[in-house]
Enzyme design. Structure first.
Site, PDB file in Angstrom:
ATOM      1  N   GLU A 169      -8.653  -2.506   1.062  1.00  0.00           N
ATOM      2  CA  GLU A 169      -8.829  -1.120   1.525  1.00  0.00           C
ATOM      3  C   GLU A 169     -10.272  -0.613   1.520  1.00  0.00           C
ATOM      4  O   GLU A 169     -10.551   0.486   1.038  1.00  0.00           O
ATOM      5  CB  GLU A 169      -7.940  -0.202   0.679  1.00  0.00           C
ATOM      6  CG  GLU A 169      -6.484  -0.637   0.698  1.00  0.00           C
ATOM      7  CD  GLU A 169      -5.571   0.241  -0.157  1.00  0.00           C
ATOM      8  OE1 GLU A 169      -6.077   1.084  -0.914  1.00  0.00           O
ATOM      9  OE2 GLU A 169      -4.346   0.082  -0.049  1.00  0.00           O
ATOM     10  N   GLU A 276       2.573  -6.051   2.392  1.00  0.00           N
ATOM     11  CA  GLU A 276       3.191  -5.044   1.505  1.00  0.00           C
ATOM     12  C   GLU A 276       4.279  -4.290   2.264  1.00  0.00           C
ATOM     13  O   GLU A 276       4.316  -3.058   2.281  1.00  0.00           O
ATOM     14  CB  GLU A 276       2.121  -4.073   0.994  1.00  0.00           C
ATOM     15  CG  GLU A 276       0.962  -4.774   0.305  1.00  0.00           C
ATOM     16  CD  GLU A 276      -0.050  -3.834  -0.361  1.00  0.00           C
ATOM     17  OE1 GLU A 276       0.275  -2.654  -0.586  1.00  0.00           O
ATOM     18  OE2 GLU A 276      -1.167  -4.295  -0.643  1.00  0.00           O
TER      19      GLU A 276
HETATM   20  C1  GLA Z   1      -1.745  -0.356  -1.974  1.00  0.00           C
HETATM   21  C2  GLA Z   1      -2.177  -1.517  -2.817  1.00  0.00           C
HETATM   22  C3  GLA Z   1      -1.055  -2.067  -3.618  1.00  0.00           C
HETATM   23  C4  GLA Z   1      -0.217  -0.998  -4.229  1.00  0.00           C
HETATM   24  C5  GLA Z   1       0.258  -0.062  -3.181  1.00  0.00           C
HETATM   25  C6  GLA Z   1       1.146   0.955  -3.802  1.00  0.00           C
HETATM   26  O1  GLA Z   1      -1.115  -0.704  -0.826  1.00  0.00           O
HETATM   27  O2  GLA Z   1      -2.739  -2.555  -2.080  1.00  0.00           O
HETATM   28  O3  GLA Z   1      -1.575  -2.836  -4.643  1.00  0.00           O
HETATM   29  O4  GLA Z   1      -0.926  -0.304  -5.213  1.00  0.00           O
HETATM   30  O5  GLA Z   1      -0.879   0.526  -2.624  1.00  0.00           O
HETATM   31  O6  GLA Z   1       1.956   0.419  -4.791  1.00  0.00           O
END
Ligand code: GLA
Length: 374
Positions: A169, A276
């Site tokens: 990020e 994710e």
């Molecule tokens: C982001 C992070 C993850 C996690 C999510 C929420 O996407 O990359 O590690 O913290 O937020 O759980």
């Protein structure tokens, strides 16, 4: 009589390890089912497409969720245990217990592991940016600390972790800004990103290294992620893939948004992983906020169930078109028993974003996803 017999047989199917997925019913009154072998898990259905993974906590692996993980997934990602704050709470102190227990579980059960993550603006320990007097450290000191951290963590799990989210990020959500204005950026400038990849590669030349980010379906943010990854690749930085987080909702992405996103990253010639995945039952929001009256309506209605299965079906239909580029799909959490979305963006608002319900049973969305496999 014959009708009765057929009905009895169909009703008995689950006892013999089959589930009934009703496909078409030419003879109303008699359920017509496509027998689906319930001994198969997601990983088996998708074996010829992608590695199926899931984010786990050490605690979840000590409950009945462990069985669900083993049946359905062939890869795991520590949800929090390898993030810099939890694993390296003080300069001279690492906390290995949680990460080690996840790695041991994976090894005992022959699962792959995606490491997550080595450098992020969130869940970073405060000590890393400051000296003993509490002042901000110099670029040289911070890069050295980053190197020590990455080298130590990657080395410990060398050979066990096949892929790492190296930088997480780093792109700004602000349309007018390229990189996120994080402490990493303010102290080191853009260089910290390339350095993090170089340190990880030096520690484990065999690990696949990913840049990972969210809101990738938004064209403005997508272009910035693309620009960063492309510039790293062009500069010869050891980067092997891009992680698209896939925190979506029953209202997004559209098929076009998703196709355009994957096409764009496929162009780079790097591996793509969905890292994710979850499909929230609410409208997507990327910032936390106070609870409002309407947030008390947390029922997972049949309408939401249907919309969620449609969205999962849409996503997997597109993923399968790009099976050459997409090498893995990781769900963010195991079942609706617990999701990080229960507390984000609204604290205490229950969400239902996954393929398994609170009783660990496959949801409608699970069967829709399975049906996309040809
Ligand atoms: C982001 C992070 C993850 C996690 C999510 C929420 O996407 O990359 O590690 O913290 O937020 O759980």
């Amino acid at each position: 009589m014959i009708k009765k017999l057929i009905t009895c047989c169909l009703l008995a199917l689950p006892v013999f390890g089959f589930c009934n997925v009703v496909s078409k019913n030419e003879n109303p009154g008699i359920p017509v089912a496509t027998p689906v072998d319930s001994s198969k898990g997601l990983k088996d259905y998708f074996a010829k497409y992608f590695t199926m993974g899931v984010a786990v906590s050490p605690r979840s692996l000590k409950t009945d969720e462990a069985g669900l993980v083993l049946k359905n997934f062939s890869s795991i990602t520590p949800e929090n245990a390898m993030k810099m704050g939890p694993i390296h709470p003080r300069e001279n102190e690492y906390f290995w217990r949680d990460a080690d227990s996840i790695v041991a579980f994976a090894k005992n059960n022959h699962l792959k592991i995606r490491g997550h993550n080595l450098c992020w603006h969130n869940q970073a320990p405060r000590w890393i940016f400051t000296n003993a007097a509490g002042d901000t450290v110099s670029k040289e000191v911070l890069l050295q600390r980053l190197k020590d951290h990455i080298t130590t963590v990657v080395n410990r799990y060398k050979g066990s972790i096949y892929a790492w989210d190296v930088v997480n990020e780093a792109i700004s959500d602000d349309p007018g800004e390229y990189l996120r204005n994080s402490t990493w950026l303010r102290i080191c400038g853009e260089e910290y990103i390339a350095k993090a990849f170089a340190y990880a590669h030096e520690a484990d030349p065999d690990a696949l290294l990913f840049y990972n980010d969210y809101k990738e379906i938004n064209p403005v943010k997508r272009d910035k992620i693309y620009q960063l990854v492309k510039s790293l690749k062009d500069a010869g930085v050891p980067i092997h893939g891009v992680g698209l987080q896939g925190h979506w909702s029953i209202y997004e992405p559209s098929e076009t948004e998703l196709t355009n996103t994957i096409k764009k990253f496929a162009d780079l010639g790097l591996k793509i992983q969905i890292t994710e995945l979850d499909i929230s039952a609410y409208k997507k929001e990327h910032g936390s906020r106070e609870r409002r009256a309407e947030d008390n309506n947390t029922e997972f209605t049949p309408g939401k169930d249907a919309a969620q299965s449609e969205m999962y079906k849409r996503c997997f239909t597109v993923f399968e078109k790009y099976k050459k580029q997409i090498t893995g799909i990781t769900f963010w959490n195991i079942s609706d028993r617990y999701s990080w979305l229960d507390n984000f963006p609204v604290r205490g608002r229950k969400d239902y974003p996954l393929l398994f319900d609170k009783n660990l049973q496959p949801k409608k969305a699970f069967w829709e996803v399975v049906k996309t496999v040809h």
